[in-house]
Design a protein around this motif. Structure first.
Motif, PDB file in Angstrom:
ATOM      1  N   ALA A  62       0.846  -1.198   0.000  1.00  0.00           N
ATOM      2  CA  ALA A  62       0.000   0.000   0.000  1.00  0.00           C
ATOM      3  C   ALA A  62       0.879   1.244   0.000  1.00  0.00           C
ATOM      4  N   ARG A  63       0.311   2.356  -0.442  1.00  0.00           N
ATOM      5  CA  ARG A  63       1.035   3.622  -0.460  1.00  0.00           C
ATOM      6  C   ARG A  63       0.192   4.718   0.186  1.00  0.00           C
ATOM      7  N   PHE A  64       0.870   5.566   0.959  1.00  0.00           N
ATOM      8  CA  PHE A  64       0.285   6.749   1.579  1.00  0.00           C
ATOM      9  C   PHE A  64       1.104   7.955   1.140  1.00  0.00           C
ATOM     10  N   ASN A  65       0.533   9.146   1.344  1.00  0.00           N
ATOM     11  CA  ASN A  65       1.263  10.370   1.051  1.00  0.00           C
ATOM     12  C   ASN A  65       0.995  11.370   2.177  1.00  0.00           C
ATOM     13  N   GLY A  66       1.865  11.356   3.158  1.00  0.00           N
ATOM     14  CA  GLY A  66       1.734  12.265   4.293  1.00  0.00           C
ATOM     15  C   GLY A  66       0.636  11.899   5.254  1.00  0.00           C
ATOM     16  N   PRO A  67       0.573  10.643   5.708  1.00  0.00           N
ATOM     17  CA  PRO A  67      -0.464  10.298   6.687  1.00  0.00           C
ATOM     18  C   PRO A  67      -0.276  11.107   7.966  1.00  0.00           C
ATOM     19  N   SER A  68      -1.377  11.603   8.523  1.00  0.00           N
ATOM     20  CA  SER A  68      -1.239  12.435   9.718  1.00  0.00           C
ATOM     21  C   SER A  68      -2.090  11.943  10.873  1.00  0.00           C
ATOM     22  N   GLY A  69      -3.396  11.923  10.759  1.00  0.00           N
ATOM     23  CA  GLY A  69      -4.243  11.468  11.855  1.00  0.00           C
ATOM     24  C   GLY A  69      -4.382   9.960  11.855  1.00  0.00           C
ATOM     25  N   ILE A  70      -4.600   9.398  13.049  1.00  0.00           N
ATOM     26  CA  ILE A  70      -4.723   7.948  13.169  1.00  0.00           C
ATOM     27  C   ILE A  70      -5.643   7.616  14.341  1.00  0.00           C
ATOM     28  N   SER A 106     -15.209  14.684  -0.730  1.00  0.00           N
ATOM     29  CA  SER A 106     -13.849  15.205  -0.875  1.00  0.00           C
ATOM     30  C   SER A 106     -13.422  15.935   0.392  1.00  0.00           C
ATOM     31  N   PHE A 107     -12.108  15.949   0.605  1.00  0.00           N
ATOM     32  CA  PHE A 107     -11.478  16.596   1.751  1.00  0.00           C
ATOM     33  C   PHE A 107     -10.361  17.495   1.226  1.00  0.00           C
ATOM     34  N   ASN A 108      -9.871  18.374   2.108  1.00  0.00           N
ATOM     35  CA  ASN A 108      -8.736  19.211   1.769  1.00  0.00           C
ATOM     36  C   ASN A 108      -7.751  19.149   2.926  1.00  0.00           C
ATOM     37  N   PHE A 109      -6.837  18.209   2.847  1.00  0.00           N
ATOM     38  CA  PHE A 109      -5.829  17.894   3.842  1.00  0.00           C
ATOM     39  C   PHE A 109      -6.441  17.506   5.191  1.00  0.00           C
ATOM     40  N   PRO A 110      -7.075  16.325   5.242  1.00  0.00           N
ATOM     41  CA  PRO A 110      -7.575  15.837   6.525  1.00  0.00           C
ATOM     42  C   PRO A 110      -6.401  15.529   7.451  1.00  0.00           C
ATOM     43  N   ARG A 111      -6.524  15.899   8.746  1.00  0.00           N
ATOM     44  CA  ARG A 111      -5.392  15.745   9.654  1.00  0.00           C
ATOM     45  C   ARG A 111      -5.707  14.921  10.897  1.00  0.00           C
ATOM     46  N   GLY A 112      -6.796  15.186  11.583  1.00  0.00           N
ATOM     47  CA  GLY A 112      -7.081  14.489  12.837  1.00  0.00           C
ATOM     48  C   GLY A 112      -8.260  13.553  12.688  1.00  0.00           C
ATOM     49  N   LEU A 113      -8.249  12.466  13.463  1.00  0.00           N
ATOM     50  CA  LEU A 113      -9.346  11.502  13.446  1.00  0.00           C
ATOM     51  C   LEU A 113      -9.752  11.148  14.867  1.00  0.00           C
ATOM     52  N   ALA A 114     -11.031  10.859  15.040  1.00  0.00           N
ATOM     53  CA  ALA A 114     -11.550  10.325  16.295  1.00  0.00           C
ATOM     54  C   ALA A 114     -12.686   9.369  15.944  1.00  0.00           C
ATOM     55  N   LEU A 115     -12.866   8.349  16.758  1.00  0.00           N
ATOM     56  CA  LEU A 115     -13.930   7.363  16.551  1.00  0.00           C
ATOM     57  C   LEU A 115     -14.884   7.391  17.731  1.00  0.00           C
ATOM     58  N   VAL A 136     -13.483  13.704  11.428  1.00  0.00           N
ATOM     59  CA  VAL A 136     -12.283  14.150  10.718  1.00  0.00           C
ATOM     60  C   VAL A 136     -12.111  15.653  10.883  1.00  0.00           C
ATOM     61  N   SER A 137     -10.907  16.076  11.279  1.00  0.00           N
ATOM     62  CA  SER A 137     -10.602  17.506  11.200  1.00  0.00           C
ATOM     63  C   SER A 137     -10.055  17.738   9.791  1.00  0.00           C
ATOM     64  N   ASP A 138     -10.893  18.366   8.979  1.00  0.00           N
ATOM     65  CA  ASP A 138     -10.582  18.631   7.575  1.00  0.00           C
ATOM     66  C   ASP A 138      -9.862  19.977   7.544  1.00  0.00           C
ATOM     67  N   HIS A 155      -6.500  20.608  13.438  1.00  0.00           N
ATOM     68  CA  HIS A 155      -5.552  19.504  13.487  1.00  0.00           C
ATOM     69  C   HIS A 155      -6.103  18.390  14.362  1.00  0.00           C
ATOM     70  N   GLY A 156      -5.736  18.357  15.630  1.00  0.00           N
ATOM     71  CA  GLY A 156      -6.130  17.269  16.522  1.00  0.00           C
ATOM     72  C   GLY A 156      -7.612  17.244  16.818  1.00  0.00           C
ATOM     73  N   LEU A 157      -8.088  16.065  17.188  1.00  0.00           N
ATOM     74  CA  LEU A 157      -9.503  15.843  17.429  1.00  0.00           C
ATOM     75  C   LEU A 157      -9.633  14.690  18.401  1.00  0.00           C
ATOM     76  N   THR A 158     -10.550  14.799  19.354  1.00  0.00           N
ATOM     77  CA  THR A 158     -10.826  13.686  20.259  1.00  0.00           C
ATOM     78  C   THR A 158     -12.290  13.723  20.653  1.00  0.00           C
ATOM     79  N   ILE A 159     -12.780  12.615  21.147  1.00  0.00           N
ATOM     80  CA  ILE A 159     -14.179  12.508  21.553  1.00  0.00           C
ATOM     81  C   ILE A 159     -14.223  11.864  22.928  1.00  0.00           C
ATOM     82  N   ASP A 160     -15.148  12.340  23.782  1.00  0.00           N
ATOM     83  CA  ASP A 160     -15.259  11.744  25.116  1.00  0.00           C
ATOM     84  C   ASP A 160     -16.336  10.668  25.149  1.00  0.00           C
ATOM     85  N   ALA A 161     -16.498  10.020  26.289  1.00  0.00           N
ATOM     86  CA  ALA A 161     -17.451   8.914  26.437  1.00  0.00           C
ATOM     87  C   ALA A 161     -18.907   9.349  26.244  1.00  0.00           C
TER      88      ALA A 161
END
Length: 179
Positions: A54-62, A109-118, A126-128, A168-174
């Motif tokens: 697989a290939r990525f290009n600048g992965p940021s959020g996880i 579509s997105f424009n440089f997505p950076r942060g993720l939370a589930l 997604v922080s777009d 950028h960063g993103l988080t979710i509480d309970a």
């Protein structure tokens, strides 16, 4: 070694997953400190596949879900990707071109997505970053805009009446509150 690691996520077993941004890889650090590559190589690109194919290009959020799926904000590819527990990388949402369209899968579509939370229901937030928006991908792959607009700012408000600048960063509480 790493090259500009951007974000980390921890699974239920204590493994730490790292978006190794400038190496275009997703890395895993075990509780014993052993580092391995889960997916990607130093060659930038956009390719679904297994592990290092697989290939990525600048992965940021996880982010990692309870089933061991790893979700990645693939910033320069303007996509959200998923790595299964067996290492299969697929594209969840995003056309690959920059934009701000809501829609399902590649129609969004997105424009440089950076942060993720589930959240506990399996929705992805997604922080777009360059769209200045918070986006939601539901479990069916439908992308919607929760807050913000393409106009940068700092206004409080509901939905598109709120404004952000370079998220950028993103988080979710309970309780489901997004920060």
């Amino acid at each position: 070694s790493f090259n500009n690691p951007d974000s980390v996520a921890v699974d239920g077993s204590g493994n730490v997953y790292v978006a190794d941004t400038h190496n275009n890889m997703i890395r895993k650090i075990t509780p014993a400190g052993v580092v391995t590559t889960v997916a990607g190589t130093t060659a930038a690109g956009s390719l679904d596949g297994n592990g290092t194919a697989a290939r990525f290009n600048g992965p940021s959020g996880i982010a990692v879900d309870a089933s061991g799926n790893i979700f990645v904000a693939d910033g320069n590819n303007n996509t959200i990707r998923k790595i299964s527990p067996t290492g299969d990388v697929t594209t969840v949402a995003g056309s690959g071109s920059s934009g701000s369209a809501n829609g399902t899968g590649a129609a969004a579509s997105f424009n440089f997505p950076r942060g993720l939370a589930l959240d506990s229901a399996g929705n992805i937030y997604v922080s777009d970053s360059w769209n200045n928006m918070i986006r939601k991908i539901d479990t069916s792959g439908v992308v919607t805009t929760l807050a913000g607009s393409t106009t940068p700012g700092s206004a409080n408000g509901t939905g598109t009446a709120a404004s952000f600048n370079g998220l950028h960063g993103l988080t979710i509480d309970a309780s489901g509150n997004l920060y």
